[in-house]
Design an enzyme around this catalytic site. Structure first.
Site, PDB file in Angstrom:
ATOM      1  N   ARG A  25      -8.695  -0.265   4.692  1.00  0.00           N
ATOM      2  CA  ARG A  25      -7.736   0.684   4.191  1.00  0.00           C
ATOM      3  C   ARG A  25      -6.160   0.093   3.675  1.00  0.00           C
ATOM      4  NH1 ARG A  25      -6.225   5.594   7.433  1.00  0.00           N
ATOM      5  NH2 ARG A  25      -4.788   5.862   5.616  1.00  0.00           N
ATOM      6  N   ASP A  38       4.707   0.124  11.974  1.00  0.00           N
ATOM      7  CA  ASP A  38       3.453  -0.291  11.278  1.00  0.00           C
ATOM      8  C   ASP A  38       3.194  -1.819  11.783  1.00  0.00           C
ATOM      9  OD1 ASP A  38       3.037   2.100  10.083  1.00  0.00           O
ATOM     10  OD2 ASP A  38       3.638   1.692   8.279  1.00  0.00           O
ATOM     11  N   CYS A  89      -3.917  13.072  12.651  1.00  0.00           N
ATOM     12  CA  CYS A  89      -4.883  11.654  12.374  1.00  0.00           C
ATOM     13  C   CYS A  89      -4.388  11.132  13.997  1.00  0.00           C
ATOM     14  CB  CYS A  89      -4.231  11.077  11.437  1.00  0.00           C
ATOM     15  SG  CYS A  89      -2.398  10.002  11.794  1.00  0.00           S
ATOM     16  N   ARG A 100      -3.458  10.758   4.387  1.00  0.00           N
ATOM     17  CA  ARG A 100      -2.048  11.773   4.424  1.00  0.00           C
ATOM     18  C   ARG A 100      -1.580  11.625   3.021  1.00  0.00           C
ATOM     19  NH1 ARG A 100       1.407  14.443   7.979  1.00  0.00           N
ATOM     20  NH2 ARG A 100       3.450  13.677   7.639  1.00  0.00           N
ATOM     21  N   LYS A 119       0.639  -0.990  -0.048  1.00  0.00           N
ATOM     22  CA  LYS A 119       0.049  -0.053   0.038  1.00  0.00           C
ATOM     23  C   LYS A 119       0.924   1.443   0.045  1.00  0.00           C
ATOM     24  CE  LYS A 119      -1.561   1.820   3.920  1.00  0.00           C
ATOM     25  NZ  LYS A 119      -1.223   3.023   4.333  1.00  0.00           N
ATOM     26  N   ASN A 120       2.017   1.424   0.809  1.00  0.00           N
ATOM     27  CA  ASN A 120       2.836   2.476   1.056  1.00  0.00           C
ATOM     28  C   ASN A 120       3.620   2.729   0.046  1.00  0.00           C
ATOM     29  OD1 ASN A 120       1.179   3.129   3.280  1.00  0.00           O
ATOM     30  ND2 ASN A 120       2.800   2.674   4.548  1.00  0.00           N
ATOM     31  N   ILE A 153       8.287   6.415  16.700  1.00  0.00           N
ATOM     32  CA  ILE A 153       8.039   7.365  15.374  1.00  0.00           C
ATOM     33  C   ILE A 153       6.779   8.197  15.719  1.00  0.00           C
ATOM     34  CG2 ILE A 153       7.732   7.225  13.101  1.00  0.00           C
ATOM     35  CD1 ILE A 153      10.173   5.822  13.737  1.00  0.00           C
ATOM     36  N   ARG A 207       1.594  14.484  12.984  1.00  0.00           N
ATOM     37  CA  ARG A 207       1.867  14.283  11.892  1.00  0.00           C
ATOM     38  C   ARG A 207       1.926  15.531  10.919  1.00  0.00           C
ATOM     39  NH1 ARG A 207      -0.339   8.897   9.325  1.00  0.00           N
ATOM     40  NH2 ARG A 207       1.570   8.718   8.227  1.00  0.00           N
ATOM     41  N   PRO A 208       2.862  16.525  11.237  1.00  0.00           N
ATOM     42  CA  PRO A 208       3.353  17.534  10.254  1.00  0.00           C
ATOM     43  C   PRO A 208       3.654  17.538   9.199  1.00  0.00           C
ATOM     44  CG  PRO A 208       4.540  17.717  12.319  1.00  0.00           C
ATOM     45  CD  PRO A 208       3.714  16.382  12.277  1.00  0.00           C
ATOM     46  N   VAL A 209       3.690  18.520   8.341  1.00  0.00           N
ATOM     47  CA  VAL A 209       4.403  18.374   6.847  1.00  0.00           C
ATOM     48  C   VAL A 209       5.362  19.420   6.640  1.00  0.00           C
ATOM     49  CG1 VAL A 209       2.210  17.316   5.464  1.00  0.00           C
ATOM     50  CG2 VAL A 209       2.152  19.751   6.067  1.00  0.00           C
ATOM     51  N   ASP A 210       5.986  19.965   7.718  1.00  0.00           N
ATOM     52  CA  ASP A 210       6.884  20.883   7.679  1.00  0.00           C
ATOM     53  C   ASP A 210       8.152  20.318   6.688  1.00  0.00           C
ATOM     54  OD1 ASP A 210       7.238  19.243   9.679  1.00  0.00           O
ATOM     55  OD2 ASP A 210       8.817  20.591  10.638  1.00  0.00           O
ATOM     56  N   LEU A 211       8.564  19.437   6.880  1.00  0.00           N
ATOM     57  CA  LEU A 211       9.687  18.708   6.114  1.00  0.00           C
ATOM     58  C   LEU A 211       9.505  18.643   4.636  1.00  0.00           C
ATOM     59  CD1 LEU A 211      11.611  15.951   8.153  1.00  0.00           C
ATOM     60  CD2 LEU A 211      11.604  18.496   8.482  1.00  0.00           C
TER      61      LEU A 211
HETATM   62  C1  EPZ Z   1       4.840   6.442   6.325  1.00  0.00           C
HETATM   63  O1  EPZ Z   1       4.208   7.782   6.932  1.00  0.00           O
HETATM   64  C2  EPZ Z   1       3.760   5.635   6.029  1.00  0.00           C
HETATM   65  N1  EPZ Z   1       2.606   5.918   5.341  1.00  0.00           N
HETATM   66  C3  EPZ Z   1       3.265   5.114   7.589  1.00  0.00           C
HETATM   67  O2  EPZ Z   1       2.275   4.151   7.338  1.00  0.00           O
HETATM   68  C4  EPZ Z   1       4.415   4.640   8.304  1.00  0.00           C
HETATM   69  O3  EPZ Z   1       3.947   4.473   9.751  1.00  0.00           O
HETATM   70  C5  EPZ Z   1       5.731   6.196   8.525  1.00  0.00           C
HETATM   71  O4  EPZ Z   1       5.813   6.198   7.084  1.00  0.00           O
HETATM   72  C6  EPZ Z   1       6.817   5.495   9.250  1.00  0.00           C
HETATM   73  O5  EPZ Z   1       7.274   4.308   8.687  1.00  0.00           O
HETATM   74  C7  EPZ Z   1       2.651   5.925   4.075  1.00  0.00           C
HETATM   75  O6  EPZ Z   1       3.810   5.528   3.408  1.00  0.00           O
HETATM   76  C8  EPZ Z   1       1.509   6.415   3.523  1.00  0.00           C
HETATM   77  P1  EPZ Z   1       7.139   9.972   8.274  1.00  0.00           P
HETATM   78  P2  EPZ Z   1       4.805   9.225   6.745  1.00  0.00           P
HETATM   79  O7  EPZ Z   1       7.117  11.127   7.496  1.00  0.00           O
HETATM   80  O8  EPZ Z   1       5.658   9.437   5.624  1.00  0.00           O
HETATM   81  C9  EPZ Z   1       7.127  13.252  11.812  1.00  0.00           C
HETATM   82  C10 EPZ Z   1       0.270   2.931   7.815  1.00  0.00           C
HETATM   83  O9  EPZ Z   1      -0.172   2.450   8.845  1.00  0.00           O
HETATM   84  N2  EPZ Z   1       7.391  14.396  10.732  1.00  0.00           N
HETATM   85  O10 EPZ Z   1       8.238   8.734   8.343  1.00  0.00           O
HETATM   86  O11 EPZ Z   1       3.710  10.364   7.094  1.00  0.00           O
HETATM   87  C11 EPZ Z   1       5.967  12.340  11.751  1.00  0.00           C
HETATM   88  O12 EPZ Z   1       4.872  13.317  12.545  1.00  0.00           O
HETATM   89  C12 EPZ Z   1       0.969   4.245   7.985  1.00  0.00           C
HETATM   90  O13 EPZ Z   1       0.228   2.389   6.692  1.00  0.00           O
HETATM   91  C13 EPZ Z   1       7.385  15.774  10.710  1.00  0.00           C
HETATM   92  O14 EPZ Z   1       7.478  16.084  11.710  1.00  0.00           O
HETATM   93  O15 EPZ Z   1       5.837   9.011   7.991  1.00  0.00           O
HETATM   94  C14 EPZ Z   1       6.350  11.291  12.549  1.00  0.00           C
HETATM   95  O16 EPZ Z   1       6.400  11.495  13.889  1.00  0.00           O
HETATM   96  C15 EPZ Z   1       0.893   4.781   9.310  1.00  0.00           C
HETATM   97  N3  EPZ Z   1       7.175  16.280   9.668  1.00  0.00           N
HETATM   98  C16 EPZ Z   1       7.801  11.317  11.974  1.00  0.00           C
HETATM   99  O17 EPZ Z   1       8.164  12.426  11.444  1.00  0.00           O
HETATM  100  C17 EPZ Z   1       7.165  16.090   8.559  1.00  0.00           C
HETATM  101  O18 EPZ Z   1       7.101  16.898   7.563  1.00  0.00           O
HETATM  102  C18 EPZ Z   1       8.174  10.149  10.655  1.00  0.00           C
HETATM  103  O19 EPZ Z   1       7.016  10.226   9.774  1.00  0.00           O
HETATM  104  C19 EPZ Z   1       7.098  14.698   8.259  1.00  0.00           C
HETATM  105  C20 EPZ Z   1       7.033  13.860   9.304  1.00  0.00           C
END
Ligand code: EPZ
Length: 422
Positions: free
Chosen positions: A399, A307, A117, A93, A22-23, A329, A122-126
């Site tokens: 999902r 996950d 969520c 997301r 999925k991811n 995480i 889960r911000p998007v700042d990066l």
């Molecule tokens: C991906 O989410 C996966 N989703 C998640 O799977 C998975 O848990 C996660 O990676 C970690 O492996 C998809 O691929 C669709 P991150 P993602 O950016 O990309 C913080 C599932 O159940 N962060 O690696 O959103 C964030 O809040 C889902 O299938 C910021 O602060 O994860 C988290 O604490 C759930 N700012 C950490 O980084 C940002 O701009 C890692 O998140 C981006 C992230």
């Protein structure tokens, strides 16, 4: 609304075919925005999240057509818009990842912020910092991100991620492939889904190297072509069924997998007393004897995936001794703990640490979950519990798990889906 009803205590024996990830699929789908050619994805998982992404892509002008044999054809000869509205982004997301491709192809994008969520803020700042490093101007307005590329399009940039993010690494790649010049991304996530996306982009004519390591280099190209791409096997589905087999007992072979993608889990399962035999594209999981408690901490790949944390907790409820599980995480990813407790588990949660004391004699009960992986952990516990477990809010499961009850019942589980009574 549907619910899943499980009568536990039947061992699992047989073969479970694993679907595409999925991811990975969701980000590969976003890549279709980068080309006027056809992106034909094979091994596509048939999941609610993929359909949701297809809706958004259709809104942007991508023709999406499901074909026999788990193929999905995506083609956008031209795009019909550059706005991803709130209603099509808020539920998932990964939809936010259309921003980069829209910017790269059309020079601008307006995408709703995905919001928080259940598992954390889960911000998007990066993601946004990465777009700025490629020359985009970003403003926030009424819950939307407005992004504008410089005249002449995005430019190559240097991005050092302050911490590892799967989504931001993928998003930066999805934009930088069409930027002018070379981009260098440092402190990148190394998940197999990132290499899958990079390899697909390269098959489309991109020049991405280093994906799967901490540093990715991208030489921008002026256009990309269509291609045929098989989605990598779902390592989270693989790990989930491995733990289902370990919890229920029995002997199960998971096929169509990349065993190397689950090394952290295999190590912990072996330590817990489970037989794990890795083949080339299959893994055999067997358990007869008692399970032993193992401590575990989630970490970015190649560490133990967040996950799979909920599923591992369900398994540890059955193991002899105390297991300390640390989630590093997401800040709020123990919501399955109180539900597992309803089945008789003994779990103490303190901050980001849970102590699971086993073996607990699990007994079936009605339970419900708030996210995808939490709900499947309840299914795993239900398979090992005496009596009937009813898991509500099955839309979470749908999902991310394709034909879950079919795959499990083919191995002898007593599991069925029924309509929730009003
Ligand atoms: C991906 O989410 C996966 N989703 C998640 O799977 C998975 O848990 C996660 O990676 C970690 O492996 C998809 O691929 C669709 P991150 P993602 O950016 O990309 C913080 C599932 O159940 N962060 O690696 O959103 C964030 O809040 C889902 O299938 C910021 O602060 O994860 C988290 O604490 C759930 N700012 C950490 O980084 C940002 O701009 C890692 O998140 C981006 C992230």
């Amino acid at each position: 609304m549907d619910r899943i009803v499980i009568r536990g205590k039947s061992p699992l024996n047989g073969t479970i075919p694993i679907s595409g990830a999925k991811n990975s699929a969701l980000k590969l789908m976003a890549a279709s925005l980068l080309t006027d050619g056809e992106l034909l994805l094979e091994n596509m998982p048939r999941l609610a999240d993929a359909r949701f992404m297809a809706h958004l892509l259709a809104h942007l002008g991508v023709e999406a057509e499901e074909r026999a044999g788990n193929q999905l054809s995506l083609k956008a000869a031209s795009l019909s818009g550059t706005t991803a509205p709130y209603d099509l982004v808020r539920k998932m997301r990964a939809t936010f990842n259309v921003l980069g491709p829209l910017l790269a192809r059309e020079g601008k994008a307006k995408v709703s912020l995905p919001g928080g969520c259940a598992i954390g803020a889960r911000p998007v700042d990066l993601h946004l910092k990465a777009m700025e490093a490629l020359g985009a101007e970003i403003t926030l307005e009424e819950g939307y991100v407005l992004a504008q590329a410089p005249a002449g399009g995005l430019t190559g940039g240097h991005i050092v991620f302050p911490f590892v993010s799967v989504g931001a690494t993928e998003h930066a790649m999805l934009a930088a492939v069409l930027a002018r010049g070379t981009s260098r991304l440092e402190n990148c996530a190394r998940e197999p889904e990132i290499a899958d996306l990079a390899n697909c982009l390269n098959a489309m004519g991109a020049k991405v190297s280093g994906a799967g390591t901490g540093t990715i280099t991208i030489e921008g190209v002026t256009s990309l072509n269509g291609t045929l791409w098989p989605v990598v096997a779902d390592r989270i589905e693989t790990g989930t069924y491995a733990m289902a087999a370990a919890a229920a007992g029995g002997d199960v072979t998971l096929t169509g997998v990349v065993p190397a993608h689950n090394q952290a889990l295999w190590a912990d399962l072996r330590e817990a007393g489970v037989t794990v035999e890795e083949g080339e594209t299959s893994v055999r999981i067997a358990r007869e004897g008692p399970l032993k408690a193992v401590d575990m901490q989630t970490a970015p790949y190649p560490g133990f995936p967040t996950d799979l944390q909920a599923q591992f907790m369900a398994l540890m409820c059955l193991a002899e001794g105390a297991s300390v599980i640390r989630e590093t995480i997401f800040e709020n990813r123990f919501m399955h703990a109180p539900e597992l407790t309803r089945l008789g588990a003994r779990i103490d949660v303190r901050g980001n640490e849970a102590v699971v004391r086993g073996p607990a004699p699990l007994k079936g009960a009605p339970v419900m979950a708030t996210d995808l992986r939490a709900s499947v952990s309840l299914v795993i516990a239900g398979l090992a519990a005496a009596g009937e477990t009813i898991v509500s809010r099955v839309y979470h499961l749908d999902r991310g798990f394709e034909r879950l009850e079919e795959k499990l019942s083919a191995c002898g589980a007593d599991i069925r889906r029924e309509k929730e009574q009003a």
